[in-house]
Motif scaffolding. Structure first.
Motif, PDB file in Angstrom:
ATOM      1  N   MET A 116      49.829  85.161 -17.255  1.00 40.14           N
ATOM      2  CA  MET A 116      50.088  84.587 -18.573  1.00 40.14           C
ATOM      3  C   MET A 116      50.683  83.220 -18.393  1.00 40.14           C
ATOM      4  O   MET A 116      51.143  82.859 -17.336  1.00 40.14           O
ATOM      5  CB  MET A 116      51.053  85.478 -19.351  1.00 40.14           C
ATOM      6  N   SER A 117      50.709  82.447 -19.448  1.00 37.25           N
ATOM      7  CA  SER A 117      51.298  81.119 -19.354  1.00 37.25           C
ATOM      8  C   SER A 117      52.032  80.830 -20.633  1.00 37.25           C
ATOM      9  O   SER A 117      51.833  81.458 -21.658  1.00 37.25           O
ATOM     10  CB  SER A 117      50.216  80.062 -19.109  1.00 37.25           C
ATOM     11  N   GLY A 118      52.912  79.843 -20.579  1.00 36.05           N
ATOM     12  CA  GLY A 118      53.647  79.509 -21.786  1.00 36.05           C
ATOM     13  C   GLY A 118      54.244  78.138 -21.664  1.00 36.05           C
ATOM     14  O   GLY A 118      54.233  77.527 -20.611  1.00 36.05           O
ATOM     15  N   GLY A 119      54.819  77.665 -22.760  1.00 33.47           N
ATOM     16  CA  GLY A 119      55.528  76.411 -22.704  1.00 33.47           C
ATOM     17  C   GLY A 119      54.775  75.288 -23.374  1.00 33.47           C
ATOM     18  O   GLY A 119      53.566  75.235 -23.353  1.00 33.47           O
ATOM     19  N   LEU A 120      55.515  74.381 -23.956  1.00 33.90           N
ATOM     20  CA  LEU A 120      54.936  73.214 -24.605  1.00 33.90           C
ATOM     21  C   LEU A 120      54.462  72.229 -23.556  1.00 33.90           C
ATOM     22  O   LEU A 120      55.155  71.919 -22.614  1.00 33.90           O
ATOM     23  CB  LEU A 120      56.003  72.548 -25.486  1.00 33.90           C
ATOM     24  N   ARG A 121      53.241  71.733 -23.714  1.00 36.78           N
ATOM     25  CA  ARG A 121      52.732  70.695 -22.828  1.00 36.78           C
ATOM     26  C   ARG A 121      52.260  69.527 -23.672  1.00 36.78           C
ATOM     27  O   ARG A 121      51.521  69.709 -24.623  1.00 36.78           O
ATOM     28  CB  ARG A 121      51.586  71.216 -21.963  1.00 36.78           C
TER      29      ARG A 121
ATOM     30  N   ILE B  68      55.309  71.469 -14.998  1.00 34.65           N
ATOM     31  CA  ILE B  68      55.367  72.209 -13.741  1.00 34.65           C
ATOM     32  C   ILE B  68      54.790  73.597 -13.985  1.00 34.65           C
ATOM     33  O   ILE B  68      55.262  74.321 -14.864  1.00 34.65           O
ATOM     34  CB  ILE B  68      56.812  72.329 -13.217  1.00 34.65           C
ATOM     35  N   VAL B  69      53.758  73.945 -13.236  1.00 32.96           N
ATOM     36  CA  VAL B  69      53.157  75.264 -13.347  1.00 32.96           C
ATOM     37  C   VAL B  69      53.705  76.129 -12.221  1.00 32.96           C
ATOM     38  O   VAL B  69      53.668  75.736 -11.047  1.00 32.96           O
ATOM     39  CB  VAL B  69      51.620  75.203 -13.276  1.00 32.96           C
ATOM     40  N   VAL B  70      54.227  77.287 -12.588  1.00 33.56           N
ATOM     41  CA  VAL B  70      54.893  78.181 -11.637  1.00 33.56           C
ATOM     42  C   VAL B  70      54.061  79.447 -11.477  1.00 33.56           C
ATOM     43  O   VAL B  70      53.792  80.146 -12.460  1.00 33.56           O
ATOM     44  CB  VAL B  70      56.311  78.542 -12.130  1.00 33.56           C
ATOM     45  N   PHE B  71      53.676  79.745 -10.252  1.00 32.34           N
ATOM     46  CA  PHE B  71      52.900  80.944  -9.952  1.00 32.34           C
ATOM     47  C   PHE B  71      53.829  81.976  -9.327  1.00 32.34           C
ATOM     48  O   PHE B  71      54.456  81.708  -8.301  1.00 32.34           O
ATOM     49  CB  PHE B  71      51.745  80.615  -9.005  1.00 32.34           C
ATOM     50  N   CYS B  72      53.926  83.137  -9.972  1.00 26.52           N
ATOM     51  CA  CYS B  72      54.878  84.163  -9.548  1.00 26.52           C
ATOM     52  C   CYS B  72      54.171  85.383  -8.981  1.00 26.52           C
ATOM     53  O   CYS B  72      53.171  85.848  -9.534  1.00 26.52           O
ATOM     54  CB  CYS B  72      55.752  84.605 -10.718  1.00 26.52           C
TER      55      CYS B  72
ATOM     56  N   PRO C 126      59.600  85.810 -13.225  1.00 25.43           N
ATOM     57  CA  PRO C 126      59.313  85.214 -14.537  1.00 25.43           C
ATOM     58  C   PRO C 126      60.523  85.214 -15.466  1.00 25.43           C
ATOM     59  O   PRO C 126      60.727  84.244 -16.207  1.00 25.43           O
ATOM     60  CB  PRO C 126      58.196  86.109 -15.089  1.00 25.43           C
ATOM     61  N   ASP C 127      61.321  86.273 -15.428  1.00 20.79           N
ATOM     62  CA  ASP C 127      62.533  86.309 -16.255  1.00 20.79           C
ATOM     63  C   ASP C 127      63.447  85.138 -15.921  1.00 20.79           C
ATOM     64  O   ASP C 127      64.004  84.479 -16.814  1.00 20.79           O
ATOM     65  CB  ASP C 127      63.302  87.621 -16.043  1.00 20.79           C
ATOM     66  N   TYR C 128      63.609  84.872 -14.628  1.00 21.01           N
ATOM     67  CA  TYR C 128      64.497  83.799 -14.203  1.00 21.01           C
ATOM     68  C   TYR C 128      63.948  82.432 -14.630  1.00 21.01           C
ATOM     69  O   TYR C 128      64.689  81.587 -15.144  1.00 21.01           O
ATOM     70  CB  TYR C 128      64.685  83.839 -12.684  1.00 21.01           C
ATOM     71  N   VAL C 129      62.661  82.222 -14.421  1.00 22.13           N
ATOM     72  CA  VAL C 129      62.054  80.943 -14.802  1.00 22.13           C
ATOM     73  C   VAL C 129      62.145  80.738 -16.313  1.00 22.13           C
ATOM     74  O   VAL C 129      62.417  79.628 -16.795  1.00 22.13           O
ATOM     75  CB  VAL C 129      60.601  80.860 -14.319  1.00 22.13           C
ATOM     76  N   LEU C 130      61.939  81.801 -17.077  1.00 22.15           N
ATOM     77  CA  LEU C 130      62.077  81.692 -18.533  1.00 22.15           C
ATOM     78  C   LEU C 130      63.514  81.357 -18.920  1.00 22.15           C
ATOM     79  O   LEU C 130      63.749  80.643 -19.902  1.00 22.15           O
ATOM     80  CB  LEU C 130      61.643  82.994 -19.199  1.00 22.15           C
ATOM     81  N   GLY C 131      64.491  81.867 -18.160  1.00 23.96           N
ATOM     82  CA  GLY C 131      65.883  81.503 -18.407  1.00 23.96           C
ATOM     83  C   GLY C 131      66.107  80.013 -18.221  1.00 23.96           C
ATOM     84  O   GLY C 131      66.815  79.375 -19.019  1.00 23.96           O
ATOM     85  N   LEU C 132      65.512  79.441 -17.179  1.00 24.09           N
ATOM     86  CA  LEU C 132      65.600  77.993 -16.979  1.00 24.09           C
ATOM     87  C   LEU C 132      64.910  77.246 -18.111  1.00 24.09           C
ATOM     88  O   LEU C 132      65.423  76.232 -18.615  1.00 24.09           O
ATOM     89  CB  LEU C 132      64.950  77.611 -15.650  1.00 24.09           C
TER      90      LEU C 132
ATOM     91  N   THR D 148      61.139  68.871 -19.197  1.00 29.32           N
ATOM     92  CA  THR D 148      60.167  69.568 -18.363  1.00 29.32           C
ATOM     93  C   THR D 148      59.548  70.745 -19.094  1.00 29.32           C
ATOM     94  O   THR D 148      60.258  71.548 -19.705  1.00 29.32           O
ATOM     95  CB  THR D 148      60.842  70.076 -17.065  1.00 29.32           C
ATOM     96  N   ALA D 149      58.228  70.855 -19.003  1.00 30.98           N
ATOM     97  CA  ALA D 149      57.518  72.025 -19.505  1.00 30.98           C
ATOM     98  C   ALA D 149      57.239  72.942 -18.327  1.00 30.98           C
ATOM     99  O   ALA D 149      56.553  72.556 -17.380  1.00 30.98           O
ATOM    100  CB  ALA D 149      56.211  71.616 -20.175  1.00 30.98           C
ATOM    101  N   LEU D 150      57.812  74.136 -18.362  1.00 30.28           N
ATOM    102  CA  LEU D 150      57.591  75.125 -17.310  1.00 30.28           C
ATOM    103  C   LEU D 150      56.560  76.132 -17.800  1.00 30.28           C
ATOM    104  O   LEU D 150      56.806  76.866 -18.759  1.00 30.28           O
ATOM    105  CB  LEU D 150      58.904  75.839 -16.968  1.00 30.28           C
ATOM    106  N   ASN D 151      55.418  76.172 -17.160  1.00 33.15           N
ATOM    107  CA  ASN D 151      54.368  77.120 -17.506  1.00 33.15           C
ATOM    108  C   ASN D 151      54.259  78.155 -16.398  1.00 33.15           C
ATOM    109  O   ASN D 151      54.157  77.805 -15.224  1.00 33.15           O
ATOM    110  CB  ASN D 151      53.029  76.409 -17.691  1.00 33.15           C
ATOM    111  N   ILE D 152      54.266  79.418 -16.769  1.00 34.51           N
ATOM    112  CA  ILE D 152      54.296  80.505 -15.796  1.00 34.51           C
ATOM    113  C   ILE D 152      52.952  81.202 -15.750  1.00 34.51           C
ATOM    114  O   ILE D 152      52.386  81.550 -16.789  1.00 34.51           O
ATOM    115  CB  ILE D 152      55.392  81.527 -16.153  1.00 34.51           C
ATOM    116  N   GLU D 153      52.447  81.413 -14.541  1.00 33.11           N
ATOM    117  CA  GLU D 153      51.218  82.164 -14.351  1.00 33.11           C
ATOM    118  C   GLU D 153      51.481  83.279 -13.348  1.00 33.11           C
ATOM    119  O   GLU D 153      52.030  83.037 -12.266  1.00 33.11           O
ATOM    120  CB  GLU D 153      50.084  81.242 -13.875  1.00 33.11           C
ATOM    121  N   ILE D 154      51.106  84.504 -13.720  1.00 30.28           N
ATOM    122  CA  ILE D 154      51.364  85.678 -12.896  1.00 30.28           C
ATOM    123  C   ILE D 154      50.043  86.303 -12.502  1.00 30.28           C
ATOM    124  O   ILE D 154      49.171  86.519 -13.349  1.00 30.28           O
ATOM    125  CB  ILE D 154      52.219  86.708 -13.660  1.00 30.28           C
TER     126      ILE D 154
END
Length: 216
Positions: free
Chosen positions: A1-6, A28-32, A39-45, A55-61
């Motif tokens: 999944m991904s998220g965040g404003l870009r 910054i795209v983060v692959f977990c 992902p919980d930690y990155v979402l906390g940041l 910074t827009a942090l987008n998470i991909e799992i």
């Protein structure tokens, strides 16, 4: 999944603040590897105002908790997106059985300018460093149990908000471990315990974290 404003940006030009306009966000795209704690930690940041402003942090799992080499391959493909400034892969070494193709994943990342935050033996060592030092070589099960004792969680997810005020202490401890391993000539996968999450934190937060470790 991904998220965040870009917000769209072109090329690698330095950001400039136009009068009356909000500066463009670094993406910054983060692959977990993990599906909960990382992902919980990155979402906390991501929720911290000082980070969200810049910074827009987008998470991909990976849907099947892919091996490190799979994450790096995903990051290499994503890196071609002109809106992406950096790609980071967060994964574990695991102990006593290391992840397969660990060396290949590191080599592929280096060849393609993909940043890595590797935790040894597991991400929970980074969580421990928010609370206390960790010097002893341990296997994954021991580190996971100690982490749960420290934050009293029962499931795999974490309360990221509780970790955010402690993240600079974790940064200091992780950076000190990295220096200690370098001094003693220990390299991946023999740098147990360690976590490269402090470098990810520096990439996200910038100079404020660097100044913290300089004083440490």
């Amino acid at each position: 999944m991904s998220g965040g404003l870009r917000r769209r940006r072109t090329g690698g030009k330095p950001l400039r603040r136009a009068p009356g306009r909000r500066p463009e966000l670094r993406t910054i795209v983060v692959f977990c590897e993990g599906i909960r704690s990382e992902p919980d930690y990155v979402l906390g940041l991501k929720r911290l105002p000082e980070i969200a402003e810049n910074t827009a942090l987008n998470i991909e799992i990976h849907p099947e908790q892919g091996a490190p080499i799979t994450l790096v391959e995903m990051a290499v493909a994503r890196k071609s997106d002109p809106e992406v400034d950096e790609c980071w892969c967060l994964f574990d070494v695991e102990w006593p059985l290391n992840h397969p193709s660990l060396d290949a994943a590191v080599a592929l990342a280096k060849a393609n300018d993909i940043h890595l935050a590797i935790s040894n033996p597991c991400f929970e060592v980074w969580l421990i460093l928010h609370h206390e030092d960790q010097f002893r070589f341990e296997n994954t099960d021991v580190i996971e149990r100690r982490s749960r004792i420290l934050d009293r969680r029962k499931g795999k997810g974490i309360d990221a908000a509780a970790y955010m005020p402690l993240r600079k202490e974790a940064f200091r401890r992780a950076a000190a471990l990295e220096k200690r391993h370098a001094k003693d000539g220990r390299k991946l996968p023999h740098d147990n315990p360690s976590s490269g999450m402090h470098r990810f934190l520096a990439a996200v937060e910038g100079e404020s974290v660097h100044r913290t470790v300089d004083r440490g």
